[in-house]
Design an enzyme around this catalytic site. Sequence first.
Site, PDB file in Angstrom:
ATOM      1  N   ASN A  38       0.809  -1.211   0.000  1.00 19.63           N
ATOM      2  CA  ASN A  38       0.000   0.000   0.000  1.00 19.63           C
ATOM      3  C   ASN A  38       0.849   1.270   0.000  1.00 19.63           C
ATOM      4  O   ASN A  38       0.412   2.304  -0.502  1.00 19.63           O
ATOM      5  CB  ASN A  38      -0.919  -0.007   1.228  1.00 19.63           C
ATOM      6  CG  ASN A  38      -1.581   1.325   1.452  1.00 19.63           C
ATOM      7  OD1 ASN A  38      -2.493   1.712   0.728  1.00 19.63           O
ATOM      8  ND2 ASN A  38      -1.125   2.053   2.472  1.00 19.63           N
TER       9      ASN A  38
ATOM     10  N   SER B  14      -4.069   2.043  -9.160  1.00 21.20           N
ATOM     11  CA  SER B  14      -4.865   3.263  -9.288  1.00 21.20           C
ATOM     12  C   SER B  14      -5.577   3.242 -10.626  1.00 21.20           C
ATOM     13  O   SER B  14      -5.081   2.637 -11.595  1.00 21.20           O
ATOM     14  CB  SER B  14      -3.968   4.505  -9.201  1.00 21.20           C
ATOM     15  OG  SER B  14      -4.706   5.680  -9.490  1.00 21.20           O
TER      16      SER B  14
ATOM     17  N   LYS C 253       1.888   4.022 -11.661  1.00 18.82           N
ATOM     18  CA  LYS C 253       0.767   3.121 -11.378  1.00 18.82           C
ATOM     19  C   LYS C 253       0.500   2.172 -12.535  1.00 18.82           C
ATOM     20  O   LYS C 253       0.036   1.046 -12.317  1.00 18.82           O
ATOM     21  CB  LYS C 253      -0.475   3.943 -11.025  1.00 18.82           C
ATOM     22  CG  LYS C 253      -0.370   4.617  -9.655  1.00 18.82           C
ATOM     23  CD  LYS C 253      -0.144   3.602  -8.538  1.00 18.82           C
ATOM     24  CE  LYS C 253      -0.137   4.229  -7.160  1.00 18.82           C
ATOM     25  NZ  LYS C 253       0.038   3.237  -6.069  1.00 18.82           N
TER      26      LYS C 253
ATOM     27  N   TYR D 253       3.339  10.237 -12.142  1.00 19.21           N
ATOM     28  CA  TYR D 253       2.647   9.422 -11.139  1.00 19.21           C
ATOM     29  C   TYR D 253       1.811   8.347 -11.824  1.00 19.21           C
ATOM     30  O   TYR D 253       1.836   7.173 -11.434  1.00 19.21           O
ATOM     31  CB  TYR D 253       1.759  10.295 -10.257  1.00 19.21           C
ATOM     32  CG  TYR D 253       0.819   9.491  -9.390  1.00 19.21           C
ATOM     33  CD1 TYR D 253       1.272   8.884  -8.226  1.00 19.21           C
ATOM     34  CD2 TYR D 253      -0.511   9.309  -9.758  1.00 19.21           C
ATOM     35  CE1 TYR D 253       0.418   8.114  -7.434  1.00 19.21           C
ATOM     36  CE2 TYR D 253      -1.370   8.548  -8.980  1.00 19.21           C
ATOM     37  CZ  TYR D 253      -0.905   7.958  -7.820  1.00 19.21           C
ATOM     38  OH  TYR D 253      -1.754   7.190  -7.052  1.00 19.21           O
TER      39      TYR D 253
END
Length: 254
Positions: free
Chosen positions: A103, A162, A178, A174
Amino acid sequence: MNTSLTGTLAGSGASPVVAGRTVLITGGTSGIGAATARLLLVRGHRVAVTGRDPGRLKAFLDEVGHADRVLGLVADASDWDATNTAVTGTVEHFESLDAAIANAGGASADHFRTGGAGVIDGGDPELWAPMVLANVLGPALLAKAALPHLERSRGRLVLIGSVAGTKNSPGNLYSATKWAVVGLAENLRLHATTRGVGVTVVNPGMIDTAFWHGQAPPIAMSPDAVAEAIGFALDQPAGVDLNTVTIRPIGQPV
């Protein structure tokens, strides 16, 4: 970097409980990780959580209760020695490992200054490395450390991806990290399924957490909703491998 214990079983000489499963959550002191830890503790499981900040970790342990079934470990998810020590410490403390949840992660500060787009153009490269290491290297390190134990328990590895890892976004580094998590999850599944281990990637949409640094979008769901999805993945019957869960708030079109 060595991992140190900041939360232990209540009472001198206390022994771990035997009911429920043992779950390790990286970055478990806030947001999705904390919500998942709370949910699993309420359901009677044993939970180990990692965090980089000893003070925040201790505060979380004091707040969450269930001291006989929760363990806190100071660890940087992007550091191999710390991650491996966290896994072995969890197994030594609770005598098993049934699930590991990758996580820990986040976005660099310039992701928010640029509205989440154009990061490559307007972002500061000095801020990118910690994000890439946490979001991409971190899950790989947890998988390496945890898979031998999960093979023994026929357990499950969960990666937090995500929606940004399934939809392209202009210049968004970012998002690229993911996408890497989503690809890593499938690569790990191909490897782990022959060893009796399940692999799930959970792809949340907009969530109201500290991730947004005070700039949460108007449409966002609670991290509790994502925790429920993770719990659903962990509760699959033996022999069933739930691989991908995508969860968005109603009203999020992308």
